[in-house]
Design a protein around this motif. Structure first.
Motif, PDB file in Angstrom:
ATOM      1  N   CYS A   1     -31.761  35.724 -37.802  1.00  0.00           N
ATOM      2  CA  CYS A   1     -30.782  34.665 -38.073  1.00  0.00           C
ATOM      3  C   CYS A   1     -30.039  34.915 -39.385  1.00  0.00           C
ATOM      4  CB  CYS A   1     -31.472  33.301 -38.112  1.00  0.00           C
ATOM      5  SG  CYS A   1     -31.781  32.633 -36.486  1.00  0.00           S
ATOM      6  N   GLY A   2     -30.728  35.490 -40.365  1.00  0.00           N
ATOM      7  CA  GLY A   2     -30.042  35.822 -41.607  1.00  0.00           C
ATOM      8  C   GLY A   2     -28.913  36.804 -41.368  1.00  0.00           C
ATOM      9  N   TYR A   3     -29.190  37.821 -40.550  1.00  0.00           N
ATOM     10  CA  TYR A   3     -28.154  38.791 -40.193  1.00  0.00           C
ATOM     11  C   TYR A   3     -27.014  38.098 -39.440  1.00  0.00           C
ATOM     12  CZ  TYR A   3     -25.919  42.813 -37.966  1.00  0.00           C
ATOM     13  OH  TYR A   3     -25.008  43.732 -37.533  1.00  0.00           O
ATOM     14  N   GLY A   4     -27.388  37.202 -38.504  1.00  0.00           N
ATOM     15  CA  GLY A   4     -26.363  36.486 -37.743  1.00  0.00           C
ATOM     16  C   GLY A   4     -25.528  35.566 -38.612  1.00  0.00           C
TER      17      GLY A   4
ATOM     18  N   LEU B   1     -32.275  29.819 -31.630  1.00  0.00           N
ATOM     19  CA  LEU B   1     -31.822  31.008 -32.339  1.00  0.00           C
ATOM     20  C   LEU B   1     -30.363  30.910 -32.769  1.00  0.00           C
ATOM     21  CD1 LEU B   1     -32.520  33.971 -33.215  1.00  0.00           C
ATOM     22  CD2 LEU B   1     -31.593  34.686 -31.009  1.00  0.00           C
ATOM     23  N   TYR B   2     -29.544  30.261 -31.934  1.00  0.00           N
ATOM     24  CA  TYR B   2     -28.110  30.299 -32.237  1.00  0.00           C
ATOM     25  C   TYR B   2     -27.505  28.915 -32.484  1.00  0.00           C
ATOM     26  CZ  TYR B   2     -23.171  31.264 -32.101  1.00  0.00           C
ATOM     27  OH  TYR B   2     -21.850  31.332 -32.451  1.00  0.00           O
ATOM     28  N   GLU B   3     -27.500  28.072 -31.465  1.00  0.00           N
ATOM     29  CA  GLU B   3     -26.742  26.822 -31.556  1.00  0.00           C
ATOM     30  C   GLU B   3     -27.235  25.914 -32.665  1.00  0.00           C
ATOM     31  OE1 GLU B   3     -23.528  25.047 -30.863  1.00  0.00           O
ATOM     32  OE2 GLU B   3     -24.033  26.367 -29.200  1.00  0.00           O
TER      33      GLU B   3
ATOM     34  N   ALA C   1     -25.563  35.433 -27.489  1.00  0.00           N
ATOM     35  CA  ALA C   1     -24.751  34.669 -28.448  1.00  0.00           C
ATOM     36  C   ALA C   1     -24.752  35.324 -29.825  1.00  0.00           C
ATOM     37  CB  ALA C   1     -25.268  33.236 -28.539  1.00  0.00           C
ATOM     38  N   ILE C   2     -25.927  35.746 -30.293  1.00  0.00           N
ATOM     39  CA  ILE C   2     -26.010  36.419 -31.596  1.00  0.00           C
ATOM     40  C   ILE C   2     -25.170  37.690 -31.594  1.00  0.00           C
ATOM     41  CG2 ILE C   2     -27.559  37.811 -33.021  1.00  0.00           C
ATOM     42  CD1 ILE C   2     -27.978  35.079 -33.805  1.00  0.00           C
ATOM     43  N   ARG C   3     -25.282  38.459 -30.527  1.00  0.00           N
ATOM     44  CA  ARG C   3     -24.551  39.723 -30.447  1.00  0.00           C
ATOM     45  C   ARG C   3     -23.048  39.493 -30.424  1.00  0.00           C
ATOM     46  NH1 ARG C   3     -23.036  43.260 -26.211  1.00  0.00           N
ATOM     47  NH2 ARG C   3     -23.970  41.881 -24.663  1.00  0.00           N
TER      48      ARG C   3
END
Length: 527
Positions: free
Chosen positions: A42-45, A137-139, A394-396
């Protein structure tokens, strides 16, 4: 047999975990390492995520409200309670950069992941899939909104529920806070409060089951829950000059009902497309076969949950009241997006978590209930696999594509040394993103004819403002202040307007996941 055991959810005992138990230590280490990997991903995202207007709006409200009372006055147009913004206020006093909000939001999401992995009554693979699923992870991790705080409080409630009558004051406090995170969390709070009241009145007042705890504290806890619900509703009451989503749809239309029931598949099976426009998309909907079975799938999910929860009415009431309440809100008021629909999924997870600690009733068709319970593990795992694939997609996509051009536009303005110029912005929701990244106090918004940073969703800004009107107002400000004006447009001006007012197109930033957050920068020289 190994595969079936792998899919099944372990049954848990109604006793506190012994910290010296080797399994308890293993659970702690597992939660720690899952959380560590989650933070890295998540930090990278988050580093590659450009915040959009709804994220920046909350930050600007907290940053530019001089006091808590002023914040509540500014919040009356938001349609959400103020807890998230109250959390952001002290952070905005440390730094005006919205990156502070991203870091804080990521810590909230990581805390949820640790608590879920540590305490949820699911197997390790299910926990892992959940933590790296679309919502966790994303939303509710990368996109910094008030909803993640609600998910954290739901998780804390689930942990407290096992010993609820020993910690009912804490449950009351948690539910007060939950009710003040979002209107969707408020609906979940109402469902929880009603179910807890029914459970207490039936099992411990009517059935006279043993309860050694002080009943006074339990009633104080219920009073706290009621207080949280009432005060949240009062905050949500719109002012007379409210100008966003003002209508209500109470007319019954069967097709509209079915369309909103179909939202359940978006919440339970999020599957974003692998493209720039991934956010809010649903890849499964592109398949004709899935469209044909989408409504039956929704009815199956609800029926399966009802049958499974029948023996334990507390879980059943929470699931049914929250699900029906959320769908009703979407139907009559605001249909929302995937970030709102996610509360349907978390209602399901919440009910499934506390199911193991709910008191039982005698159910004549117990064999059907046991069958539904037996199938929970495999079905839940399949759902979580879809979430996992959606989260990774979503992250990608967010790291590969520009989410919003607000950050790039602000960086360009700073690089050109123009951040202190007099600025005119149109439209105001999109331009507020640039304002947040500029850490600027105010720009002039022609829509509403006022200076400001955040958007005020009142009727003053609902009137039509043409591009020519924007340029005229910029010309007037330039003349009055004898200053150059930087015009930030969310759409391009036509050539005749550029030539007539002798504007210079400095740069344009287009193409982003949030399609309307592209910007054109024009310089108007002072006369």
């Amino acid at each position: 047999m190994f595969f079936l055991n792998f899919l099944q959810t372990p049954q848990i005992e109604n006793s506190a975990s012994d910290p010296q138990d080797p399994d308890t230590k293993k659970d702690f280490y597992y939660a720690f390492w899952v959380t560590a990997v989650f933070l890295l991903v998540c930090g990278y995202g988050a580093i590659h995520h450009e915040m959009w207007r709804d994220e920046i709006q909350a930050w600007l409200l907290a940053r530019d409200s001089a006091s808590v009372f002023e914040l509540f006055a500014n919040m009356k147009y938001e349609g959400h309670p103020a807890l998230w913004h109250l959390c952001l206020m002290p952070l905005s006093r440390i730094s005006a950069s919205p990156i502070m909000m991203q870091v804080f939001h990521l810590l909230i999401a990581a805390t949820t992941v640790f608590l879920f992995t540590r305490y949820a009554p699911f197997n390790k693979i299910q926990k892992l899939l959940f933590c790296f699923g679309y919502f966790a992870l994303y939303e509710y991790a990368i996109v910094a909104r008030n909803y993640a705080l609600g998910v954290l409080l739901i998780t804390i409630f689930c942990i407290l529920y096992r010993e609820r009558y020993k910690r009912f004051l804490w449950i009351g406090i948690v539910l007060i806070l939950l009710a003040h995170t979002s209107v969707h969390a408020l609906i979940v709070t109402i469902a929880i409060g009603f179910a807890l009241m029914c459970e207490y009145l039936y099992f411990y007042c009517y059935k006279k089951e043993a309860l050694t705890e002080n009943k006074r504290y339990i009633w104080i806890g219920f009073a706290l829950i009621g207080f949280g619900i009432v005060t949240s509703v009062l905050q949500l009451k719109p002012p007379a000059d409210y100008g966003f989503a003002v209508g209500w749809h109470f007319k019954f239309e069967i097709q509209r009902v079915f369309n909103f029931i179909k939202i359940i598949t978006q919440a339970m099976l999020p599957s974003p497309r692998a493209s720039m426009g991934f956010w809010g998309s649903h890849q499964l909907n592109s398949y004709e076969f899935f469209q044909s079975i989408r409504l039956p799938i929704c009815f199956f999910i609800v029926l399966w949950c009802v049958i499974r929860f029948l023996k334990r009415p507390t879980a059943l009431f929470i699931y049914l009241i929250a699900t029906v309440g959320l769908l009703a809100f979407f139907y009559v008021k605001y249909g929302g997006s995937i970030r709102h629909h996610g509360f349907l999924f978390f209602t399901f997870v919440l009910s499934s978590w506390i199911y193991y600690d709910c008191p039982e009733i005698n159910f004549p068709f117990s064999r059907i209930s046991r069958l539904a319970q037996w199938f929970f593990g495999p079905i839940f795992t399949v759902i979580l696999v879809v979430h996992f694939l959606g989260g990774i997609t979503a992250i990608r996509m967010d790291t590969e594509h520009i989410f919003s051009n607000g950050k790039r536009t602000a960086e360009y303005i700073k690089a050109q040394g123009r951040q202190d110029m007099l600025m005119v912005g149109h439209g105001d929701p999109q331009v507020s993103t640039v304002v947040g990244y500029l850490e600027k106090d105010q720009v002039y918004y022609p829509r509403g004819s006022r200076f400001g940073s955040f958007v005020r969703w009142d009727k003053a800004r609902t009137g039509s403002v043409s591009n020519r009107d924007v340029v005229k107002e910029a010309k007037m400000l330039s003349t009055q202040n004898s200053q150059d004006v930087l015009i930030i447009m969310s759409s391009s001006l036509n050539v005749s307007q550029v030539e007539e007012y002798q504007l210079t197109l400095l740069e344009k930033f287009t193409g982003s996941t949030v399609g309307d957050e592209g910007f054109h920068l024009y310089l108007m020289k002072a006369p």
